[in-house]
Design a protein around this motif. Structure first.
Motif, PDB file in Angstrom:
ATOM      1  N   SER A  32       0.892  -1.043   0.091  1.00  0.00           N
ATOM      2  CA  SER A  32      -0.038  -0.023   0.287  1.00  0.00           C
ATOM      3  C   SER A  32       0.811   1.312   0.051  1.00  0.00           C
ATOM      4  N   LEU A  33       0.343   2.291   0.107  1.00  0.00           N
ATOM      5  CA  LEU A  33       0.857   3.580   0.038  1.00  0.00           C
ATOM      6  C   LEU A  33       1.316   4.171   1.384  1.00  0.00           C
ATOM      7  N   ASP A  34       0.840   3.479   2.441  1.00  0.00           N
ATOM      8  CA  ASP A  34       1.121   3.703   3.777  1.00  0.00           C
ATOM      9  C   ASP A  34       2.234   3.034   4.313  1.00  0.00           C
ATOM     10  N   PRO A  35       3.153   3.539   5.284  1.00  0.00           N
ATOM     11  CA  PRO A  35       2.931   5.045   5.745  1.00  0.00           C
ATOM     12  C   PRO A  35       3.960   5.919   5.141  1.00  0.00           C
ATOM     13  N   ILE A  36       3.509   7.132   5.339  1.00  0.00           N
ATOM     14  CA  ILE A  36       4.304   8.270   4.694  1.00  0.00           C
ATOM     15  C   ILE A  36       4.485   9.274   5.867  1.00  0.00           C
ATOM     16  N   TRP A  37       5.726   9.145   6.495  1.00  0.00           N
ATOM     17  CA  TRP A  37       5.945   9.870   7.357  1.00  0.00           C
ATOM     18  C   TRP A  37       6.334  11.475   7.481  1.00  0.00           C
ATOM     19  N   HIS A  38       7.125  11.733   6.392  1.00  0.00           N
ATOM     20  CA  HIS A  38       7.662  13.018   6.399  1.00  0.00           C
ATOM     21  C   HIS A  38       7.313  13.782   5.291  1.00  0.00           C
ATOM     22  N   ALA A  39       6.985  15.018   5.286  1.00  0.00           N
ATOM     23  CA  ALA A  39       6.383  15.640   3.867  1.00  0.00           C
ATOM     24  C   ALA A  39       7.752  15.556   2.883  1.00  0.00           C
ATOM     25  N   GLN A  40       7.258  15.487   1.644  1.00  0.00           N
ATOM     26  CA  GLN A  40       8.183  15.425   0.652  1.00  0.00           C
ATOM     27  C   GLN A  40       8.003  16.900  -0.156  1.00  0.00           C
ATOM     28  N   SER A  41       8.759  17.861   0.339  1.00  0.00           N
ATOM     29  CA  SER A  41       8.578  19.060  -0.178  1.00  0.00           C
ATOM     30  C   SER A  41       9.334  19.515  -1.664  1.00  0.00           C
ATOM     31  N   SER A  42       9.736  18.453  -2.220  1.00  0.00           N
ATOM     32  CA  SER A  42      10.390  18.764  -3.553  1.00  0.00           C
ATOM     33  C   SER A  42       9.676  17.804  -4.470  1.00  0.00           C
ATOM     34  N   LEU A  43       9.013  16.989  -4.144  1.00  0.00           N
ATOM     35  CA  LEU A  43       8.584  15.762  -4.946  1.00  0.00           C
ATOM     36  C   LEU A  43       7.226  16.456  -5.959  1.00  0.00           C
ATOM     37  N   SER A  44       7.419  16.391  -6.941  1.00  0.00           N
ATOM     38  CA  SER A  44       6.137  17.269  -7.840  1.00  0.00           C
ATOM     39  C   SER A  44       5.762  16.048  -9.004  1.00  0.00           C
ATOM     40  N   HIS A  45       6.352  14.732  -9.300  1.00  0.00           N
ATOM     41  CA  HIS A  45       5.965  13.951 -10.035  1.00  0.00           C
ATOM     42  C   HIS A  45       5.946  12.614  -9.468  1.00  0.00           C
ATOM     43  N   ILE A  46       4.871  11.874  -9.460  1.00  0.00           N
ATOM     44  CA  ILE A  46       4.733  10.491  -8.895  1.00  0.00           C
ATOM     45  C   ILE A  46       4.040   9.825 -10.167  1.00  0.00           C
ATOM     46  N   ASP A  47       4.565   8.533 -10.222  1.00  0.00           N
ATOM     47  CA  ASP A  47       3.858   7.746 -11.252  1.00  0.00           C
ATOM     48  C   ASP A  47       4.111   6.208 -10.775  1.00  0.00           C
ATOM     49  N   ILE A  48       2.813   5.661 -10.370  1.00  0.00           N
ATOM     50  CA  ILE A  48       3.145   4.226 -10.148  1.00  0.00           C
ATOM     51  C   ILE A  48       1.959   3.653 -10.763  1.00  0.00           C
ATOM     52  N   HIS A  49       1.639   4.090 -11.925  1.00  0.00           N
ATOM     53  CA  HIS A  49       0.859   3.332 -13.013  1.00  0.00           C
ATOM     54  C   HIS A  49       1.046   1.898 -13.377  1.00  0.00           C
ATOM     55  N   MET A  50       0.124   0.911 -13.199  1.00  0.00           N
ATOM     56  CA  MET A  50       0.002  -0.085 -13.806  1.00  0.00           C
ATOM     57  C   MET A  50       1.007  -1.084 -12.666  1.00  0.00           C
ATOM     58  N   ASN A  51       0.582  -1.268 -11.404  1.00  0.00           N
ATOM     59  CA  ASN A  51       1.142  -2.085 -10.598  1.00  0.00           C
ATOM     60  C   ASN A  51       0.067  -2.808  -9.630  1.00  0.00           C
ATOM     61  N   ARG A  52       0.382  -3.303  -8.362  1.00  0.00           N
ATOM     62  CA  ARG A  52      -0.540  -3.937  -7.821  1.00  0.00           C
ATOM     63  C   ARG A  52      -0.894  -3.365  -6.403  1.00  0.00           C
ATOM     64  N   VAL A  53      -0.745  -2.134  -6.540  1.00  0.00           N
ATOM     65  CA  VAL A  53      -0.623  -1.441  -5.036  1.00  0.00           C
ATOM     66  C   VAL A  53      -2.192  -1.463  -4.708  1.00  0.00           C
ATOM     67  N   THR A  54      -2.381  -1.632  -3.483  1.00  0.00           N
ATOM     68  CA  THR A  54      -3.847  -1.726  -3.009  1.00  0.00           C
ATOM     69  C   THR A  54      -3.939  -0.649  -1.829  1.00  0.00           C
ATOM     70  N   GLY A  55      -5.165  -0.906  -1.146  1.00  0.00           N
ATOM     71  CA  GLY A  55      -5.583   0.057   0.064  1.00  0.00           C
ATOM     72  C   GLY A  55      -6.228   1.235  -0.491  1.00  0.00           C
ATOM     73  N   GLN A  56      -6.232   2.329   0.621  1.00  0.00           N
ATOM     74  CA  GLN A  56      -6.697   3.525   0.350  1.00  0.00           C
ATOM     75  C   GLN A  56      -5.664   4.695   0.092  1.00  0.00           C
ATOM     76  N   LEU A  57      -6.252   5.736  -0.229  1.00  0.00           N
ATOM     77  CA  LEU A  57      -5.056   6.663  -0.487  1.00  0.00           C
ATOM     78  C   LEU A  57      -4.955   7.454   0.900  1.00  0.00           C
ATOM     79  N   PRO A  58      -3.698   7.898   0.846  1.00  0.00           N
ATOM     80  CA  PRO A  58      -3.443   8.186   2.262  1.00  0.00           C
ATOM     81  C   PRO A  58      -4.013   9.524   2.780  1.00  0.00           C
ATOM     82  N   ALA A  59      -4.619   9.823   3.943  1.00  0.00           N
ATOM     83  CA  ALA A  59      -5.454  10.947   4.282  1.00  0.00           C
ATOM     84  C   ALA A  59      -4.607  12.007   4.249  1.00  0.00           C
ATOM     85  N   ASN A  60      -3.433  12.073   4.590  1.00  0.00           N
ATOM     86  CA  ASN A  60      -2.522  13.254   4.763  1.00  0.00           C
ATOM     87  C   ASN A  60      -1.665  13.422   3.299  1.00  0.00           C
ATOM     88  N   LEU A  61      -2.215  13.415   2.326  1.00  0.00           N
ATOM     89  CA  LEU A  61      -1.791  13.471   1.031  1.00  0.00           C
ATOM     90  C   LEU A  61      -1.063  15.038   0.467  1.00  0.00           C
TER      91      LEU A  61
END
Length: 538
Positions: free
Chosen positions: A25-54
Motif C-alpha cells: 500500500s501507500l502507507d505509511p508516509i511519515w515526512h513531507a516531500q517538499s520537492s516531489l512534484s511527479h509521482i507515477d506508479i501506473h500499472m502495478n498491484r498497489v492496494t489499500g486506500q489513498l493516504p489521508a494526509n496526501l
C-alpha cells in the motif's frame, strides 16, 4: 511499494515506478516531500486506500498517476488541497464516493482521468467552468444527473463520459468549447433529439452518442470534419442521404440498430471510409455499384435491412486491405497538449463487428486486424458473383438469410484469409465446390438450409465441421469410407404407402410380383366367360 523512500525528508523531485509488479500500500508516509512534484506508479498491484494526509506529504505535487492498481475507498478531501496539481490520473481502480472537490479545487488542472471506478454523484459536482481543462475522462463510473447547459472551456479537447447514468436531453446550445475534438457520451440515458448546435463543434473528430435513447432525425447541412461517428443503438429515424458531415473525412461510420430509411446510394461519397456499419435499420433498394468506389474499406455491415436486387460484381475489386498508412488516425487518437510535459492519445472503442457467430468489439487495432462483409438478413437475389472470390484479404463473409440462387462460386476457394463463411438460408443449388477444401483458415462454415446436392467434401477444414453446417439440404450426402455417398443429415421423411423399397432383393420380389399379377389378370380376362363379356362391352 518502497515506502522507505518517504521515511525522511528528501530532495527527490520525480518518482517513476510505472509498469512493474509492486504490491503493498501507500502507507505509511511519515515526512513531507517538499520537492516531489511527479509521482507515477501506473500499472502495478498497489492496494489499500489513498493516504489521508496526501496534501501535507506532497504539497507541491503537479503530476500524480496512480492508475491501473487496486486502490479502493474514497478520494480523501486532503487531495483537493493540493492546488498545484495539473495532471491527475486515478483511473482503473476501485475508488468510490462523490469526488465533488476534484472538479472545483484545482485551478491548474489540465488533465483529469478517473475512468473505470465506482464514483458517483452529480456530474462535474456542479462545475460548469472547465477553463484550464484539456482532457476530461469520467467514463465507466456511476455519475448521474443532466449535462450542464452552459458548459465552458475553450481549451477542452476531450470529454469522455461514456458508460455512466447520465440523463436528460443533449442541449449543447450554450457550450463554449470551440476546440473540442472528442465527445463521447455513449452508454447513458440521454433522451431527445441531437441538438443542431452540435454542428458548431467545427474541430470535432470523434463523436460517439451510441447506446442512448435519442430520437428524431439527425441535423442536416452539418459540415463537421468528423473522422469517427457512432450513433448505434438509439431510436433515430429519417433519411440520412443528405450531408450530415464532410463525407471525405469519415473513416468510421456506425449507425446500426436505429430506424433510418431510404436508399444507400450516398455511401459512394465516403471516399476514405474504412468501417461502414448500417445494419439493423430500414434501408431499402439495391446496393449501388457506387459502393465499389470505396477502395479503403475494411468492414461493411449492411445486415438486417430491406435491401433487394442482385449483388454488384464489382465488390470483388475492393481490396479490403485498407490503406498502407492506416495508422494515420492521429487527429482523434493522438493529441499533443499545449503543456510541454504531456503527449496523450485517445483510444477508439465500441466499434463492433459480427463474425464467427459472435459480436466482437475492437479498439485502435480494429482497422488493421479485421476485415469483413456482412450482408445477411436482406432480400438480395440472383447468383452470387464469382468475382467475390477475388476478396482474398476478407476474413469474414456473411450472405445468409437472403434469396441467392445458383451454385456456390468455385472461386471461393481463393479466399485464402477467410475465417468465417456463412451462406446458409438461401436457395443455392448444385454441389459444394471441392475448391473450398483449400480454405485452411476457415473456422466457421455454414451452407445449411439451401438446395445443395451431391457429396459433402470430407477433406481440409470442411471435414471438421458438424452436420449442423449442412443441415436441411435434401440431396446433400456424406461420403462413406468407401467413397460412396450416404444419406445426409436431414430428418427422415415419412414414406408414402406406394413407395418402392430401397433394398435390392425386395425391389426384385416386388417387380416380379407386379409382372405375375398383370399377366394373371390378362389371362383371366380372355379365358373366363365373364371376363370376355366385360372386354367386349369396353
Amino acid at each position: 511499494m518502497p515506502n522507505w523512500l518517504f521515511t525522511k525528508e528528501a530532495t527527490l523531485q520525480d518518482l517513476n515506478l510505472r509498469n512493474n509488479l509492486l504490491t503493498g500500500s501507500l502507507d505509511p508516509i511519515w515526512h513531507a516531500q517538499s520537492s516531489l512534484s511527479h509521482i507515477d506508479i501506473h500499472m502495478n498491484r498497489v492496494t489499500g486506500q489513498l493516504p489521508a494526509n496526501l496534501s501535507s506529504m506532497f504539497p507541491v505535487l503537479y503530476d500524480l498517476d496512480f492508475s491501473i492498481n487496486d486502490l479502493f475507498g474514497h478520494i480523501p478531501t486532503s487531495m483537493c488541497e493540493i492546488s498545484s496539481i495539473g495532471y491527475l490520473d486515478l483511473s482503473n481502480n476501485k475508488l468510490s464516493g462523490r469526488p465533488a472537490c476534484v472538479f472545483t479545487n484545482y485551478p491548474e488542472l489540465s488533465v483529469l482521468k478517473v475512468s473505470n471506478n465506482k464514483l458517483g454523484g452529480p456530474i462535474f459536482g456542479g462545475m460548469n467552468n472547465l477553463s484550464n481543462i484539456y482532457e476530461l475522462r469520467l467514463d465507466g463510473n456511476k455519475f448521474k444527473g443532466t449535462l450542464p447547459h452552459d458548459l465552458a472551456g475553450k481549451l477542452v479537447r476531450v470529454i469522455d463520459l461514456h458508460d455512466n447514468q447520465l440523463s436528460g436531453e443533449l442541449n449543447v446550445s450554450f457550450w463554449n468549447m470551440s476546440y473540442l475534438r472528442v465527445l463521447n457520451l455513449a452508454g447513458n440515458r440521454i433522451t431527445g433529439k441531437i441538438d443542431q448546435h452540435i454542428c458548431g463543434f467545427t474541430e470535432i473528430h470523434l463523436l460517439d452518442l451510441s447506446r442512448n435513447n435519442l430520437t428524431g432525425s439527425v441535423p442536416n447541412s452539418c459540415f463537421i470534419v468528423l473522422n469517427f461517428l457512432n450513433l448505434t443503438g438509439n431510436s433515430l429515424s429519417g433519411d440520412i442521404s443528405f450531408p450530415l458531415f464532410n463525407t471525405s473525412s469519415l473513416i468510421a461510420l456506425d449507425v446500426r440498430h436505429n430506424q433510418f430509411m431510404g436508399n444507400v446510394n450516398w455511401v459512394g461519397y465516403l471516399e476514405n471510409i474504412r468501417l461502414l456499419s448500417l445494419g439493423g435499420n430500414k434501408f431499402e433498394g439495391q446496393i449501388t455499384p457506387n459502393l465499389c468506389r470505396l477502395m479503403y474499406l475494411r468492414i461493411i455491415d449492411l445486415s438486417h435491412n430491406k435491401l433487394s436486387g442482385s449483388l454488384p460484381a464489382c465488390i470483388g475489386n475492393i481490396s479490403f486491405k485498407g490503406d498502407t498508412n492506416d495508422q494515420f488516425f492521429q487527429p482523434a487518437n493522438e493529441i499533443t497538449w499545449v503543456s510541454d510535459d504531456y503527449t496523450t492519445s485517445y483510444e477508439l472503442m465500441y466499434f463492433t463487428f459480427a463474425t464467427k457467430g459472435n459480436f466482437y468489439t475492437y479498439g485502435r487495432s480494429f482497422f488493421v486486424s479485421v476485415s469483413g462483409i456482412d450482408l445477411s438478413a436482406n432480400m438480395l437475389d440472383g447468383e452470387i458473383p464469382w468475382e467475390l472470390g477475388n476478396l482474398n484479404h476478407v476474413k469474414s463473409l456473411n450472405l445468409s438469410y437472403n434469396l441467392f440462387v445458383g451454385p456456390i462460386p468455385t472461386t471461393f476457394g481463393s479466399l485464402k484469409d477467410i475465417e468465417s463463411l456463412d451462406l446458409s438460408h438461401n436457395k443455392l443449388s448444385g454441389p459444394i465446390p471441392w475448391q473450398l477444401t483449400q480454405l485452411s483458415s476457415l473456422g466457421v462454415f455454414s451452407v445449411a438450409y439451401n438446395n445443395l446436392s451431391g457429396c459433402i467434401p470430407n477433406s481440409g477444414q470442411l471435414g471438421s465441421f458438424s452436420m449442423d453446417s449442412y443441415v436441411a439440404n435434401t440431396d446433400l450426402h456424406n461420403i462413406t469410407q468407401g467413397n460412396m455417398c450416404a444419406p445426409g443429415p436431414d430428418p427422415v421423411v415419412e414414406e408414402d404407402v406406394g413407395e418402392v423399397p430401397s433394398d435390392p432383393v425386395l425391389y426384385i420380389v416386388t417387380a416380379a410380383s407386379f409382372v405375375l399379377a398383370f399377366w394373371a389378370s390378362v389371362a383371366f380376362s380372355f379365358c373366363h366367360p365373364h371376363g370376355r363379356t366385360i372386354i367386349l362391352k369396353l
